[in-house]
Design an enzyme around this catalytic site. Structure first.
Site, PDB file in Angstrom:
ATOM      1  CB  VAL A 159       7.652   5.858  14.527  1.00 20.35           C
ATOM      2  CG1 VAL A 159       7.201   6.547  13.243  1.00 20.35           C
ATOM      3  CG2 VAL A 159       8.929   5.055  14.288  1.00 20.35           C
TER       4      VAL A 159
ATOM      5  CG  ASP B  57       2.653   1.177  10.017  1.00 24.95           C
ATOM      6  OD1 ASP B  57       2.244   1.877  10.958  1.00 24.95           O
ATOM      7  OD2 ASP B  57       2.885   1.640   8.886  1.00 24.95           O
TER       8      ASP B  57
ATOM      9  CG  ASP C 192      -3.468  10.140  12.273  1.00 24.74           C
ATOM     10  OD1 ASP C 192      -2.771  10.260  13.300  1.00 24.74           O
ATOM     11  OD2 ASP C 192      -3.017   9.719  11.209  1.00 24.74           O
TER      12      ASP C 192
ATOM     13  CE  LYS D 211      -1.668   1.607   4.141  1.00 24.17           C
ATOM     14  NZ  LYS D 211      -1.326   2.990   4.436  1.00 24.17           N
ATOM     15  CG  ASN D 212       2.257   2.651   3.584  1.00 25.52           C
ATOM     16  OD1 ASN D 212       1.108   3.034   3.303  1.00 25.52           O
ATOM     17  ND2 ASN D 212       2.620   2.356   4.825  1.00 25.52           N
TER      18      ASN D 212
ATOM     19  NE  ARG E 281      -1.867  12.989   8.979  1.00 27.21           N
ATOM     20  CZ  ARG E 281      -0.656  13.359   8.658  1.00 27.21           C
ATOM     21  NH1 ARG E 281       0.126  12.567   7.983  1.00 27.21           N
ATOM     22  NH2 ARG E 281      -0.194  14.543   9.006  1.00 27.21           N
TER      23      ARG E 281
HETATM   24  N1  EPU Z   1       6.737  14.007  11.312  1.00 31.07           N
HETATM   25  C1  EPU Z   1       6.908  15.313  11.717  1.00 31.07           C
HETATM   26  N2  EPU Z   1       6.997  16.272  10.752  1.00 31.07           N
HETATM   27  C2  EPU Z   1       6.925  15.983   9.422  1.00 31.07           C
HETATM   28  C3  EPU Z   1       6.757  14.644   9.017  1.00 31.07           C
HETATM   29  C4  EPU Z   1       6.654  13.660   9.997  1.00 31.07           C
HETATM   30  O1  EPU Z   1       6.975  15.599  12.893  1.00 31.07           O
HETATM   31  O2  EPU Z   1       7.017  16.904   8.604  1.00 31.07           O
HETATM   32  C5  EPU Z   1       6.631  12.959  12.354  1.00 31.07           C
HETATM   33  C6  EPU Z   1       5.246  12.286  12.318  1.00 31.07           C
HETATM   34  O3  EPU Z   1       4.312  13.022  13.078  1.00 31.07           O
HETATM   35  C7  EPU Z   1       5.533  10.935  12.897  1.00 31.07           C
HETATM   36  C8  EPU Z   1       6.971  10.655  12.429  1.00 31.07           C
HETATM   37  O4  EPU Z   1       7.527  11.914  12.047  1.00 31.07           O
HETATM   38  O5  EPU Z   1       5.511  10.984  14.298  1.00 31.07           O
HETATM   39  C9  EPU Z   1       7.076   9.689  11.265  1.00 31.07           C
HETATM   40  O6  EPU Z   1       6.288  10.143  10.189  1.00 31.07           O
HETATM   41  P1  EPU Z   1       6.611   9.779   8.686  1.00 31.07           P
HETATM   42  O7  EPU Z   1       6.592  11.042   7.912  1.00 31.07           O
HETATM   43  O8  EPU Z   1       7.838   8.931   8.618  1.00 31.07           O
HETATM   44  O9  EPU Z   1       5.371   8.883   8.306  1.00 31.07           O
HETATM   45  P2  EPU Z   1       4.334   9.114   7.142  1.00 31.07           P
HETATM   46  O10 EPU Z   1       5.035   9.324   5.861  1.00 31.07           O
HETATM   47  O11 EPU Z   1       3.305  10.092   7.550  1.00 31.07           O
HETATM   48  C10 EPU Z   1       4.301   6.585   6.497  1.00 31.07           C
HETATM   49  C11 EPU Z   1       3.268   5.515   6.354  1.00 31.07           C
HETATM   50  C12 EPU Z   1       2.756   5.100   7.709  1.00 31.07           C
HETATM   51  C13 EPU Z   1       3.927   4.615   8.538  1.00 31.07           C
HETATM   52  C14 EPU Z   1       5.010   5.707   8.612  1.00 31.07           C
HETATM   53  C15 EPU Z   1       6.261   5.272   9.360  1.00 31.07           C
HETATM   54  C16 EPU Z   1       2.255   5.986   4.247  1.00 31.07           C
HETATM   55  C17 EPU Z   1       1.062   6.414   3.492  1.00 31.07           C
HETATM   56  N3  EPU Z   1       2.163   6.006   5.557  1.00 31.07           N
HETATM   57  O12 EPU Z   1       3.645   7.681   7.118  1.00 31.07           O
HETATM   58  O13 EPU Z   1       1.886   4.007   7.468  1.00 31.07           O
HETATM   59  O14 EPU Z   1       3.492   4.312   9.839  1.00 31.07           O
HETATM   60  O15 EPU Z   1       5.390   6.090   7.278  1.00 31.07           O
HETATM   61  O16 EPU Z   1       6.859   4.191   8.729  1.00 31.07           O
HETATM   62  O17 EPU Z   1       3.270   5.609   3.670  1.00 31.07           O
HETATM   63  C18 EPU Z   1       0.048   2.572   7.788  1.00 31.07           C
HETATM   64  O18 EPU Z   1       0.297   2.084   6.673  1.00 31.07           O
HETATM   65  O19 EPU Z   1      -0.753   2.041   8.596  1.00 31.07           O
HETATM   66  C19 EPU Z   1       0.735   3.811   8.178  1.00 31.07           C
HETATM   67  C20 EPU Z   1       0.291   4.597   9.148  1.00 31.07           C
END
Ligand code: EPU
Length: 420
Positions: free
Chosen positions: A331, A309, A120, A26-27, A96
């Site tokens: 995380v 995850d 969220d 998915k991701n 998101r």
């Molecule tokens: N964060 C910040 N500032 C930012 C970006 C992120 O503080 O500008 C923080 C977030 O709040 C979080 C941490 O950094 O606490 C990690 O966030 P990250 O940006 O790495 O995650 P994401 O890109 O929002 C993706 C996956 C998530 C997965 C995370 C970590 C997708 C669509 N989502 O989210 O997947 O948990 O990486 O590996 O790729 C899921 O599939 O169930 C899911 C939530």
């Protein structure tokens, strides 16, 4: 009209046996769908799961003018010459990951209007790193009435960006923006997730010049234009890990097919410490579950650390351990709503907000529980596999966001499970 939440009912006490194939991640698929926006023409993505989030991303891109046609697990994407630089709130709210369209639209159109995603169940989840990086590349932003307006009328330019945390989304947004920027962009402390490496591979097939994906320093030499391409999406390590744990928690024996075991190194290692027998080949993992797991401590970390995850599913497994496990969530600020639900089933788990102390118990008992996010819902089904009586996971529609055919695949492994 309120729609009734989906329910999954699972009767405990059956050991799972058999083989289960996984599809593309998915991701990764979601990001590839956004990446396609960078090049007009006909793209083909293969190994794409039929999940709700892919459908939502299809809507996000349809809003921007791109169309999708599914043919089995192939997704044919037609991208127009002039996309509409916009993603509305109703879609961003649903998912998101829609925010990733920001970098791509800015790059293609010189402007973008994307509704700002809120928080969220995992906490506030800011996007400051996405915006800081894009700003360094020449973008400016204005937030009005909940909509983020982004401008780069003179185009984006390469620069050096140091991320304060290896955010997956920020690295991806910057990669998408940098692919066609003028000059070279260097992203330091970049995320190293396999899905991101796969995104870079797809972009390179489209003609991008990206080096170092999968390491902490990614260098992107901007090119003038990209062309449409065909790409097979990397297998879903979370789906693979969840089925491996399903075999383990039930004390059964499951072989997960079409996966990349190397992408689950840390998770499989911890499962071994918990008493699972784990063997693997190039694209399969075979897991034999223990009679009762041994306790294991772990901390979630960006790849190649233990994946956040997989945290709720592993805790469901350890809820039955013969001893106490301590888990540290590094995380997300808040990922513990599932804890109360597992406790309703008889688990003995406490949390202070960052740590989880799991005192293993020898039995769980089925009841109604709330599957508050994709991974929590999957974890509660796992707990239901071994709980006495019936477990009813409400809000199971979350599972459909991320896992194609979860109920059917579990059922094929012998679980007594159905939807209602
Ligand atoms: N964060 C910040 N500032 C930012 C970006 C992120 O503080 O500008 C923080 C977030 O709040 C979080 C941490 O950094 O606490 C990690 O966030 P990250 O940006 O790495 O995650 P994401 O890109 O929002 C993706 C996956 C998530 C997965 C995370 C970590 C997708 C669509 N989502 O989210 O997947 O948990 O990486 O590996 O790729 C899921 O599939 O169930 C899911 C939530």
């Amino acid at each position: 009209m309120m729609t009734r939440p989906e329910m999954i009912r699972v009767a405990g006490g059956t050991r799972l046996y058999g083989e289960v194939p996984v599809l593309g991640a998915k991701n990764a698929a979601l990001k590839h769908m956004v990446a396609a926006m960078l090049a007009p023409g006909d793209h083909v993505l293969e190994n794409v799961p039929s999940i709700a989030d892919v459908a939502t991303m299809g809507e996000v891109r349809a809003y921007a003018g791109a169309t999708c046609r599914r043919d089995g697990t192939r997704l044919h994407i037609a991208v127009p010459e002039h996309p509409r630089p916009e993603a509305p709130l109703e879609l961003v709210r649903k998912m998101r990951a829609s925010i990733l369209i920001l970098g791509a639209l800015l790059s293609r159109c010189g402007e973008a209007r994307v509704a700002l995603p809120g928080g969220d169940d995992f906490g506030s989840r800011p996007i400051d790193m996405h915006l800081d990086g894009l700003r360094d590349m020449g973008a400016s932003f204005e937030l009005k009435h909940g909509v983020l307006r982004a401008y780069a009328p003179d185009g984006l330019h390469g620069t050096e960006i140091y991320l304060e945390f290896p955010s997956v989304g920020a690295t991806e947004n910057l990669l998408l923006a940098a692919a066609m920027a003028t000059g070279t962009t260097v992203i330091s402390n970049a995320a190293r997730e396999p899905e991101l490496t796969d995104l870079a591979m797809y972009l390179n097939k489209m003609g991008a010049k990206i080096e170092g994906a999968g390491t902490s320093t990614i260098t992107v030499h901007g090119v003038g234009s990209l062309a449409s391409a065909t790409h097979r999406v990397v297998p879903d390590r979370l789906e693979a890990g969840t089925y491996a744990l399903a075999g383990a928690i039930s004390g059964g024996e499951v072989r997960v097919l079409d996966c990349v075991p190397d992408h689950l190194r840390m998770e499989l290692r911890k499962m071994e410490v918990a008493g699972c027998e784990v063997t693997f080949g190039a694209d399969w993992i075979h897991v034999v579950g223990p009679d009762r797991p041994a306790p294991v401590d772990f901390a979630t970390l960006p790849y190649p650390g233990f994946h956040t995850d997989m945290h709720p599913q592993m805790v469901a497994f350890l809820a039955l351990a013969d001893g106490t496990s301590i888990i540290t969530e590094n995380v997300y600020a808040a990922r513990f709503r599932y804890v109360g639900e597992l406790n309703r089933m008889g688990a003995d788990i406490s949390t202070d907000g960052q740590h989880v102390v799991v005192r293993g118990t020898d039995r769980l008992s089925g009841c109604e529980v709330d599957g508050c996010d994709i991974r929590a819902a999957a974890a509660l089904v796992l707990a239901g596999l071994v709980a006495e009586g019936e477990t009813c996971v409400v809000h199971a529609e979350h599972i459909d966001r991320g896992d194609a055919g979860y109920v059917e695949k579990m059922s094929a492994l012998g679980a007594r499970i159905n939807r209602s």
